[in-house]
Scaffold this motif. Structure first.
Motif, mmCIF file in Angstrom:
data_model
loop_
_atom_site.group_PDB
_atom_site.id
_atom_site.type_symbol
_atom_site.label_atom_id
_atom_site.label_comp_id
_atom_site.label_asym_id
_atom_site.label_seq_id
_atom_site.Cartn_x
_atom_site.Cartn_y
_atom_site.Cartn_z
ATOM 1 N N GLY A 1 -9.558 4.487 -0.738
ATOM 2 C CA GLY A 1 -9.503 4.046 -2.130
ATOM 3 C C GLY A 1 -8.604 2.860 -2.349
ATOM 4 O O GLY A 1 -8.177 2.596 -3.467
ATOM 5 N N GLY A 2 -8.328 2.116 -1.312
ATOM 6 C CA GLY A 2 -7.435 0.969 -1.447
ATOM 7 C C GLY A 2 -8.160 -0.352 -1.336
ATOM 8 O O GLY A 2 -9.324 -0.415 -0.949
ATOM 9 N N ILE A 3 -7.470 -1.391 -1.724
ATOM 10 C CA ILE A 3 -7.946 -2.747 -1.514
ATOM 11 C C ILE A 3 -6.774 -3.570 -1.020
ATOM 12 O O ILE A 3 -5.613 -3.246 -1.290
ATOM 13 C CB ILE A 3 -8.543 -3.382 -2.789
ATOM 14 N N CYS A 4 -7.071 -4.591 -0.291
ATOM 15 C CA CYS A 4 -6.040 -5.494 0.199
ATOM 16 C C CYS A 4 -6.245 -6.833 -0.503
ATOM 17 O O CYS A 4 -7.042 -7.661 -0.063
ATOM 18 C CB CYS A 4 -6.142 -5.621 1.719
ATOM 19 N N ALA A 5 -5.567 -6.991 -1.626
ATOM 20 C CA ALA A 5 -5.724 -8.191 -2.448
ATOM 21 C C ALA A 5 -4.423 -8.445 -3.208
ATOM 22 O O ALA A 5 -4.227 -7.922 -4.305
ATOM 23 C CB ALA A 5 -6.889 -8.032 -3.411
ATOM 24 N N PRO A 6 -3.523 -9.228 -2.619
ATOM 25 C CA PRO A 6 -2.267 -9.516 -3.310
ATOM 26 C C PRO A 6 -2.504 -10.171 -4.675
ATOM 27 O O PRO A 6 -3.425 -10.964 -4.834
ATOM 28 C CB PRO A 6 -1.552 -10.479 -2.370
ATOM 29 N N VAL A 7 -1.649 -9.810 -5.621
ATOM 30 C CA VAL A 7 -1.723 -10.326 -6.987
ATOM 31 C C VAL A 7 -0.413 -11.045 -7.283
ATOM 32 O O VAL A 7 0.671 -10.489 -7.073
ATOM 33 C CB VAL A 7 -1.932 -9.177 -7.997
ATOM 34 N N LYS A 8 -0.508 -12.284 -7.773
ATOM 35 C CA LYS A 8 0.698 -13.059 -8.084
ATOM 36 C C LYS A 8 0.663 -13.501 -9.545
ATOM 37 O O LYS A 8 -0.301 -14.107 -9.994
ATOM 38 C CB LYS A 8 0.794 -14.284 -7.182
ATOM 39 N N VAL A 9 1.744 -13.192 -10.269
ATOM 40 C CA VAL A 9 1.888 -13.587 -11.674
ATOM 41 C C VAL A 9 2.758 -14.846 -11.717
ATOM 42 O O VAL A 9 3.865 -14.853 -11.188
ATOM 43 C CB VAL A 9 2.556 -12.470 -12.506
ATOM 44 N N THR A 10 2.225 -15.909 -12.351
ATOM 45 C CA THR A 10 2.982 -17.157 -12.503
ATOM 46 C C THR A 10 3.020 -17.514 -13.986
ATOM 47 O O THR A 10 2.094 -18.147 -14.503
ATOM 48 C CB THR A 10 2.343 -18.301 -11.691
ATOM 49 N N ASN B 1 -9.436 -8.326 2.090
ATOM 50 C CA ASN B 1 -10.327 -7.254 2.540
ATOM 51 C C ASN B 1 -11.230 -7.762 3.651
ATOM 52 O O ASN B 1 -11.483 -8.960 3.753
ATOM 53 C CB ASN B 1 -11.189 -6.761 1.375
ATOM 54 N N ASP B 2 -11.768 -6.844 4.450
ATOM 55 C CA ASP B 2 -12.682 -7.248 5.511
ATOM 56 C C ASP B 2 -14.121 -7.304 5.019
ATOM 57 O O ASP B 2 -15.029 -7.611 5.779
ATOM 58 C CB ASP B 2 -12.562 -6.319 6.718
ATOM 59 N N GLU B 3 -14.351 -7.020 3.746
ATOM 60 C CA GLU B 3 -15.678 -7.126 3.146
ATOM 61 C C GLU B 3 -15.523 -7.700 1.749
ATOM 62 O O GLU B 3 -14.430 -7.708 1.180
ATOM 63 C CB GLU B 3 -16.368 -5.763 3.085
ATOM 64 N N GLU B 4 -16.634 -8.188 1.181
ATOM 65 C CA GLU B 4 -16.592 -8.771 -0.153
ATOM 66 C C GLU B 4 -16.092 -7.757 -1.183
ATOM 67 O O GLU B 4 -16.437 -6.582 -1.124
ATOM 68 C CB GLU B 4 -17.984 -9.250 -0.567
ATOM 69 N N LEU B 5 -15.270 -8.243 -2.094
ATOM 70 C CA LEU B 5 -14.862 -7.428 -3.240
ATOM 71 C C LEU B 5 -15.770 -7.809 -4.404
ATOM 72 O O LEU B 5 -15.950 -8.991 -4.688
ATOM 73 C CB LEU B 5 -13.407 -7.700 -3.608
ATOM 74 N N LEU C 1 -8.335 -4.683 -10.930
ATOM 75 C CA LEU C 1 -9.166 -3.486 -10.836
ATOM 76 C C LEU C 1 -10.568 -3.855 -10.364
ATOM 77 O O LEU C 1 -11.200 -4.746 -10.934
ATOM 78 C CB LEU C 1 -9.241 -2.806 -12.207
ATOM 79 N N VAL C 2 -11.041 -3.168 -9.290
ATOM 80 C CA VAL C 2 -12.414 -3.332 -8.812
ATOM 81 C C VAL C 2 -13.024 -1.958 -8.565
ATOM 82 O O VAL C 2 -12.304 -0.980 -8.345
ATOM 83 C CB VAL C 2 -12.510 -4.180 -7.521
ATOM 84 N N ARG C 3 -14.345 -1.903 -8.594
ATOM 85 C CA ARG C 3 -15.105 -0.667 -8.347
ATOM 86 C C ARG C 3 -14.672 0.482 -9.268
ATOM 87 O O ARG C 3 -14.827 1.652 -8.927
ATOM 88 C CB ARG C 3 -15.004 -0.247 -6.890
ATOM 89 N N GLY C 4 -14.046 0.157 -10.381
ATOM 90 C CA GLY C 4 -13.676 1.169 -11.365
ATOM 91 C C GLY C 4 -12.438 1.991 -11.069
ATOM 92 O O GLY C 4 -11.852 2.569 -11.962
ATOM 93 N N THR C 5 -12.017 2.050 -9.792
ATOM 94 C CA THR C 5 -10.867 2.890 -9.449
ATOM 95 C C THR C 5 -9.893 2.255 -8.471
ATOM 96 O O THR C 5 -8.807 2.781 -8.264
ATOM 97 C CB THR C 5 -11.334 4.217 -8.814
ATOM 98 N N GLN C 6 -10.262 1.152 -7.845
ATOM 99 C CA GLN C 6 -9.392 0.546 -6.829
ATOM 100 C C GLN C 6 -8.530 -0.532 -7.473
ATOM 101 O O GLN C 6 -9.040 -1.422 -8.164
ATOM 102 C CB GLN C 6 -10.227 -0.013 -5.681
ATOM 103 N N ARG C 7 -7.231 -0.452 -7.208
ATOM 104 C CA ARG C 7 -6.278 -1.339 -7.873
ATOM 105 C C ARG C 7 -5.324 -2.009 -6.890
ATOM 106 O O ARG C 7 -4.982 -1.440 -5.861
ATOM 107 C CB ARG C 7 -5.443 -0.538 -8.880
#
Length: 132
Positions: free
Chosen positions: A27-36, A57-61, A114-120
């Protein structure tokens, strides 16, 4: 991928149970988020805060959204993030409205992708409020 090996108590010697879990199953994703944020946000005005998401991620989000956690009385819409290929990033601008009664100073915020409704995935930032 996470590999788990166990040896059951009482099982014959050499008995191994093998399981494999990938990031999607967990249920995870690997997508760093940066607030500027801008240098400051004036009280009583709407100012854009930039949020960048990069897919590792190793596949498309698939397309998702990003939203900011803000203090009571503040407002900002959730903004759409397009589908991202591995290594691709997207920069969004979120219009943040600071109430006229906001106290000058710093305010913590968290951006949630948020992607796929539950992955953050999350990224923290600090907003600086100034009076006009």
């Amino acid at each position: 991928m996470i590999d788990v090996y166990t040896h059951a108590a009482g099982a014959p010697a050499g008995h191994i149970t093998f399981s494999s879990f990938d990031l999607r199953w967990l249920g995870g994703i690997c997508a760093p988020v940066k607030v500027t944020p801008p240098a400051s946000l004036p009280a009583g005005k709407t100012t854009d805060v930039t949020v960048r998401v990069v897919s590792q991620n190793d596949e498309e989000l698939p397309a998702g959204s990003v939203a900011l956690e803000l203090p009571s009385g503040w407002s900002a819409p959730s903004v759409t993030v397009p589908a991202l290929e591995r290594g691709q990033g997207a920069t969004t601008r979120i219009p943040v409205t600071v109430p006229a009664t906001a106290t000058p100073g710093t305010v913590p915020t968290t951006a949630t992708y948020l992607v796929r409704g539950t992955q953050r995935s999350y990224g923290d930032g600090t907003l600086t409020v100034r009076t006009s």
